[in-house]
Write a protein that holds these residues in place. Structure first.
Motif, PDB file in Angstrom:
ATOM      1  N   PRO A  36       0.808  -1.212   0.000  1.00 50.51           N
ATOM      2  CA  PRO A  36       0.000   0.000   0.000  1.00 50.51           C
ATOM      3  C   PRO A  36       0.854   1.281   0.000  1.00 50.51           C
ATOM      4  O   PRO A  36       0.509   2.242  -0.656  1.00 50.51           O
ATOM      5  N   TYR A  90      -5.471  -7.907  -8.997  1.00 52.56           N
ATOM      6  CA  TYR A  90      -6.241  -8.917  -8.294  1.00 52.56           C
ATOM      7  C   TYR A  90      -7.459  -8.200  -7.732  1.00 52.56           C
ATOM      8  O   TYR A  90      -7.329  -7.393  -6.814  1.00 52.56           O
ATOM      9  N   THR A 143      -9.740  -8.708  -5.766  1.00 51.03           N
ATOM     10  CA  THR A 143     -10.017  -8.782  -4.339  1.00 51.03           C
ATOM     11  C   THR A 143      -9.379  -7.614  -3.595  1.00 51.03           C
ATOM     12  O   THR A 143      -9.868  -7.180  -2.561  1.00 51.03           O
ATOM     13  N   PHE A 144      -8.281  -7.069  -4.144  1.00 47.78           N
ATOM     14  CA  PHE A 144      -7.546  -6.013  -3.457  1.00 47.78           C
ATOM     15  C   PHE A 144      -7.751  -4.618  -4.043  1.00 47.78           C
ATOM     16  O   PHE A 144      -7.185  -3.660  -3.546  1.00 47.78           O
ATOM     17  N   LYS A 195      -9.170  -1.033  -4.744  1.00 50.26           N
ATOM     18  CA  LYS A 195      -9.924  -0.024  -3.987  1.00 50.26           C
ATOM     19  C   LYS A 195     -10.130   1.184  -4.890  1.00 50.26           C
ATOM     20  O   LYS A 195      -9.550   1.288  -5.968  1.00 50.26           O
ATOM     21  N   ARG A 224     -17.120  -8.816  -4.436  1.00 53.45           N
ATOM     22  CA  ARG A 224     -16.138  -7.741  -4.617  1.00 53.45           C
ATOM     23  C   ARG A 224     -15.700  -7.669  -6.078  1.00 53.45           C
ATOM     24  O   ARG A 224     -15.574  -6.598  -6.645  1.00 53.45           O
TER      25      ARG A 224
END
Length: 174
Positions: A1, A27, A29-30, A32, A70
């Protein structure tokens, strides 16, 4: 991050990527909102998504988390804004022809491109778990010959199916 925040800050200050085509893997899922905001600054983005399978029951034993809700949210956010290439794997241990076809067909519906990879039994990955998944493979090419859920005939039949479907399409699929 922290590395991503540094990249976003550097891009905000310099703006070099607004004139570039950026190619990368994500990915979902990660992902944002901050990631999507940075992608918006690129001249163009070609984004590959390593899905492997849409079957959570297949991915969980392989240690590959997947959150369908997600993923679908991220796809809605990215729809029409970015080209998405979905990457799936034919022959994952624990998968089977029916589940693979569902993944393949769903990928064709939602992806700009679909890349189908034939499963390889690589060191530090499936090779280490070959007994657990009843894996048989070519020791020279590491290409999967059979495993839990896949006979040699199943693998060949599904590979032929993918090739047949590809020949009928206007866009790359394999």
């Amino acid at each position: 991050p922290r590395a991503f925040r540094n990249l976003a800050q550097a891009e905000a200050e310099v703006g070099v990527l607004r004139d570039c085509q950026v190619i990368g893997h994500i990915y979902p899922t990660f992902i944002k909102d901050m990631h999507l905001e940075l992608f918006e600054t690129f001249r163009s983005a070609e984004i590959s998504v390593g899905v492997q399978s849409f079957d959570e029951a297949v991915l969980k034993p392989l240690g590959r988390p997947f959150d369908m809700q997600r993923f679908e949210r991220v796809l809605r956010e990215m729809a029409g804004r970015f080209e998405l290439d979905l990457e799936i794997i034919l022959g994952l241990p624990g998968d089977d022809p029916a589940s693979f076809r569902r993944t393949f067909e769903k990928s064709i519906e939602i992806g700009s491109k679909v890349r189908v990879f034939y499963c390889l039994v690589l060191p530090d990955a499936l090779l280490e778990r070959s007994e657990e998944f009843a894996i048989e493979f070519d020791p020279v090419s590491f290409q999967l010959r059979s495993c839990a859920g896949w006979s040699p005939e199943d693998l060949q039949r599904e590979w032929d199916y993918v090739r047949r479907i590809t020949m009928t399409m206007d866009r790359p699929v394999i």
